[in-house]
Scaffold this motif. Sequence first.
Motif, PDB file in Angstrom:
ATOM      1  N   MET A  82      62.184  62.454  -2.884  1.00  0.00           N
ATOM      2  CA  MET A  82      62.623  61.422  -1.993  1.00  0.00           C
ATOM      3  C   MET A  82      63.760  60.389  -2.682  1.00  0.00           C
ATOM      4  SD  MET A  82      60.815  59.000   0.598  1.00  0.00           S
ATOM      5  CE  MET A  82      60.345  57.944  -0.822  1.00  0.00           C
ATOM      6  N   CYS A 127      68.023  61.937   6.613  1.00  0.00           N
ATOM      7  CA  CYS A 127      66.826  61.915   5.482  1.00  0.00           C
ATOM      8  C   CYS A 127      67.251  62.340   4.338  1.00  0.00           C
ATOM      9  CB  CYS A 127      65.789  62.684   5.896  1.00  0.00           C
ATOM     10  SG  CYS A 127      64.622  61.494   7.123  1.00  0.00           S
ATOM     11  N   PHE A 145      59.887  60.814   5.418  1.00  0.00           N
ATOM     12  CA  PHE A 145      60.633  62.018   4.821  1.00  0.00           C
ATOM     13  C   PHE A 145      59.732  63.187   4.901  1.00  0.00           C
ATOM     14  CE2 PHE A 145      60.732  64.483   0.690  1.00  0.00           C
ATOM     15  CZ  PHE A 145      61.989  64.803   0.715  1.00  0.00           C
ATOM     16  N   LEU A 146      58.458  63.145   4.781  1.00  0.00           N
ATOM     17  CA  LEU A 146      57.570  64.637   4.853  1.00  0.00           C
ATOM     18  C   LEU A 146      57.495  64.918   6.472  1.00  0.00           C
ATOM     19  CD1 LEU A 146      54.671  63.370   2.801  1.00  0.00           C
ATOM     20  CD2 LEU A 146      56.174  65.469   2.624  1.00  0.00           C
ATOM     21  N   ARG A 147      57.630  63.826   7.359  1.00  0.00           N
ATOM     22  CA  ARG A 147      57.656  64.271   8.701  1.00  0.00           C
ATOM     23  C   ARG A 147      58.912  64.837   9.236  1.00  0.00           C
ATOM     24  NH1 ARG A 147      57.285  59.725  11.806  1.00  0.00           N
ATOM     25  NH2 ARG A 147      56.451  58.318  10.029  1.00  0.00           N
ATOM     26  N   GLY A 174      52.155  63.620   6.009  1.00  0.00           N
ATOM     27  CA  GLY A 174      53.152  62.743   6.357  1.00  0.00           C
ATOM     28  C   GLY A 174      52.917  61.454   7.444  1.00  0.00           C
ATOM     29  N   GLU A 175      51.842  60.582   7.129  1.00  0.00           N
ATOM     30  CA  GLU A 175      51.698  59.747   7.721  1.00  0.00           C
ATOM     31  C   GLU A 175      51.254  58.424   6.952  1.00  0.00           C
ATOM     32  OE1 GLU A 175      49.993  56.795  10.252  1.00  0.00           O
ATOM     33  OE2 GLU A 175      48.757  57.983   8.898  1.00  0.00           O
ATOM     34  N   PRO A 176      51.812  57.391   6.774  1.00  0.00           N
ATOM     35  CA  PRO A 176      51.584  56.325   6.015  1.00  0.00           C
ATOM     36  C   PRO A 176      50.114  55.995   5.618  1.00  0.00           C
ATOM     37  CG  PRO A 176      53.293  55.451   7.612  1.00  0.00           C
ATOM     38  CD  PRO A 176      52.495  56.817   8.346  1.00  0.00           C
ATOM     39  N   LYS A 210      46.388  59.169  -1.722  1.00  0.00           N
ATOM     40  CA  LYS A 210      46.745  58.367  -3.147  1.00  0.00           C
ATOM     41  C   LYS A 210      45.591  57.740  -3.612  1.00  0.00           C
ATOM     42  CE  LYS A 210      51.682  57.729  -2.291  1.00  0.00           C
ATOM     43  NZ  LYS A 210      52.826  56.924  -2.224  1.00  0.00           N
ATOM     44  N   LEU A 245      48.662  58.819   3.690  1.00  0.00           N
ATOM     45  CA  LEU A 245      49.301  58.692   2.549  1.00  0.00           C
ATOM     46  C   LEU A 245      48.712  57.898   1.505  1.00  0.00           C
ATOM     47  CD1 LEU A 245      53.027  59.312   2.870  1.00  0.00           C
ATOM     48  CD2 LEU A 245      51.576  60.799   1.699  1.00  0.00           C
ATOM     49  N   LEU A 283      52.286  69.324   7.107  1.00  0.00           N
ATOM     50  CA  LEU A 283      53.142  68.462   6.526  1.00  0.00           C
ATOM     51  C   LEU A 283      52.897  67.138   7.072  1.00  0.00           C
ATOM     52  CD1 LEU A 283      56.062  70.658   5.330  1.00  0.00           C
ATOM     53  CD2 LEU A 283      54.636  69.533   3.895  1.00  0.00           C
ATOM     54  N   ARG A 284      52.941  67.310   8.560  1.00  0.00           N
ATOM     55  CA  ARG A 284      52.840  66.142   9.257  1.00  0.00           C
ATOM     56  C   ARG A 284      51.530  65.257   9.139  1.00  0.00           C
ATOM     57  NH1 ARG A 284      52.780  67.652  14.358  1.00  0.00           N
ATOM     58  NH2 ARG A 284      53.471  69.630  14.113  1.00  0.00           N
ATOM     59  N   GLY A 314      58.298  68.200   8.127  1.00  0.00           N
ATOM     60  CA  GLY A 314      57.277  68.802   8.921  1.00  0.00           C
ATOM     61  C   GLY A 314      57.407  68.857  10.404  1.00  0.00           C
ATOM     62  N   ALA A 342      54.131  72.775   9.514  1.00  0.00           N
ATOM     63  CA  ALA A 342      54.389  71.683  10.257  1.00  0.00           C
ATOM     64  C   ALA A 342      53.329  70.934  10.237  1.00  0.00           C
ATOM     65  CB  ALA A 342      55.312  71.995  11.412  1.00  0.00           C
ATOM     66  N   GLU A 352      59.952  48.677  -2.825  1.00  0.00           N
ATOM     67  CA  GLU A 352      58.364  48.598  -2.532  1.00  0.00           C
ATOM     68  C   GLU A 352      58.279  47.057  -2.108  1.00  0.00           C
ATOM     69  OE1 GLU A 352      55.204  50.545  -4.487  1.00  0.00           O
ATOM     70  OE2 GLU A 352      56.634  51.657  -5.690  1.00  0.00           O
ATOM     71  N   MET A 380      57.750  46.667   3.919  1.00  0.00           N
ATOM     72  CA  MET A 380      56.803  47.775   4.017  1.00  0.00           C
ATOM     73  C   MET A 380      56.617  48.706   2.706  1.00  0.00           C
ATOM     74  SD  MET A 380      55.090  48.047   6.794  1.00  0.00           S
ATOM     75  CE  MET A 380      54.990  46.805   7.994  1.00  0.00           C
ATOM     76  N   PRO A 381      55.349  49.181   2.670  1.00  0.00           N
ATOM     77  CA  PRO A 381      55.104  49.937   1.607  1.00  0.00           C
ATOM     78  C   PRO A 381      56.082  51.250   1.438  1.00  0.00           C
ATOM     79  CG  PRO A 381      53.240  49.998   2.986  1.00  0.00           C
ATOM     80  CD  PRO A 381      54.478  49.365   3.440  1.00  0.00           C
ATOM     81  N   ILE A 382      56.073  51.965   0.314  1.00  0.00           N
ATOM     82  CA  ILE A 382      56.762  53.155   0.076  1.00  0.00           C
ATOM     83  C   ILE A 382      56.244  54.060   0.915  1.00  0.00           C
ATOM     84  CG2 ILE A 382      55.348  53.783  -1.917  1.00  0.00           C
ATOM     85  CD1 ILE A 382      58.916  54.667  -1.603  1.00  0.00           C
ATOM     86  N   GLU A 383      54.969  54.123   1.309  1.00  0.00           N
ATOM     87  CA  GLU A 383      54.241  55.228   2.287  1.00  0.00           C
ATOM     88  C   GLU A 383      55.085  55.321   3.350  1.00  0.00           C
ATOM     89  OE1 GLU A 383      52.613  53.132   0.376  1.00  0.00           O
ATOM     90  OE2 GLU A 383      51.526  54.378  -1.039  1.00  0.00           O
ATOM     91  N   ASP A 384      55.554  54.456   4.089  1.00  0.00           N
ATOM     92  CA  ASP A 384      56.401  54.277   5.365  1.00  0.00           C
ATOM     93  C   ASP A 384      57.562  55.230   5.243  1.00  0.00           C
ATOM     94  OD1 ASP A 384      54.358  52.038   5.814  1.00  0.00           O
ATOM     95  OD2 ASP A 384      55.670  51.682   7.399  1.00  0.00           O
ATOM     96  N   GLU A 385      58.301  55.033   4.042  1.00  0.00           N
ATOM     97  CA  GLU A 385      59.224  56.038   3.968  1.00  0.00           C
ATOM     98  C   GLU A 385      58.934  57.140   3.377  1.00  0.00           C
ATOM     99  OE1 GLU A 385      62.609  55.425   4.325  1.00  0.00           O
ATOM    100  OE2 GLU A 385      62.254  53.254   4.914  1.00  0.00           O
ATOM    101  N   GLN A 386      58.067  57.533   2.533  1.00  0.00           N
ATOM    102  CA  GLN A 386      57.455  58.736   2.251  1.00  0.00           C
ATOM    103  C   GLN A 386      57.156  59.717   3.505  1.00  0.00           C
ATOM    104  OE1 GLN A 386      54.611  58.892  -0.758  1.00  0.00           O
ATOM    105  NE2 GLN A 386      54.775  60.852  -1.010  1.00  0.00           N
ATOM    106  N   ALA A 387      56.491  58.881   4.371  1.00  0.00           N
ATOM    107  CA  ALA A 387      56.146  59.609   5.597  1.00  0.00           C
ATOM    108  C   ALA A 387      57.068  59.890   6.609  1.00  0.00           C
ATOM    109  CB  ALA A 387      55.209  58.801   6.228  1.00  0.00           C
TER     110      ALA A 387
END
Lengths: 104, 104
Positions: free
Chosen positions: A89, B57, B10-12, A15-17, A24, A20, A11-12, B15, A8, A104, B1-8
């Motif tokens: 996702m 989610c 999701f991952l959290r 899992g932070e914008p 990338k 991330l 992953l956390r 996580g 966890a 996006e 807001m960018p895709i990274e917000d939703e992806q984060a």
Amino acid sequence: MPIEDEQARFLRCIGEPTRLQILKLLAESEKCVGEIVEALNREQSLVSHHLRALKECNIVVARQEAQKIYYGLADLRLSELVATSESLMRELPLCQSKGACYDE
Amino acid sequence: MPIEDEQARFLRCIGEPTRLQILKLLAESEKCVGEIVEALNREQSLVSHHLRALKECNIVVARQEAQKIYYGLADLRLSELVATSESLMRELPLCQSKGACYDE
DNA sequence: AATTCATATGAATGGAGGTTCATATGCCTA
DNA sequence: TAGGCATATGAACCTCCATTCATATGAATT
């Protein structure tokens, strides 16, 4: 404590914008802090804090060159993990049925 | 807001220790709330809150059968994601060099 | 209809962590 | 060795969220 605690945490950390976005960026090639700061247009101290977190989770490795410090992914599979989690996702059931989500 | 917000987000959602345990349980087969509560030995309301988060989610889907409600993974690839993230974490560089880490 | 079983909900609390601000460290050049 | 550039660190603030407790919903049985 069970493995899930460490997993966890791992992953956390991903899992932070902002982190991330950093990951990338580093998936393209290793970059020094200044380049990341410029690319993300965030405060230098913020980027540094996040890089520290990523390093503590062994997600990222640092290499010093003169004053600059270059960061890179610790493992190429990390960029795969980021990419597959994003595409997964996007494809999740409710997402499909409700039309456009995660714009996006 | 960018895709990274939703992806984060999701991952959290994945996580979190208790939710990871739930996901690993559901990777075997779908289960009702009571079975999950018993398997994890946690409070019923806690499990319910986490299932709600997973459902929001789109990670998990619910199916009602009489009084019981069965939860299952929304996509089989989610269990792959959980498994690959665990093995990847175990193999990260510093982990190798420092001997046993992430003990169970 | 009342009771019991299965699950969900809401409020309250406590802790973890993201962001900012200010400052420190460290390397390089003149 | 002074000064500037590149990065790191620490404290403070604030928001998010995991957990608990108490209670509500809803379905089945009698």
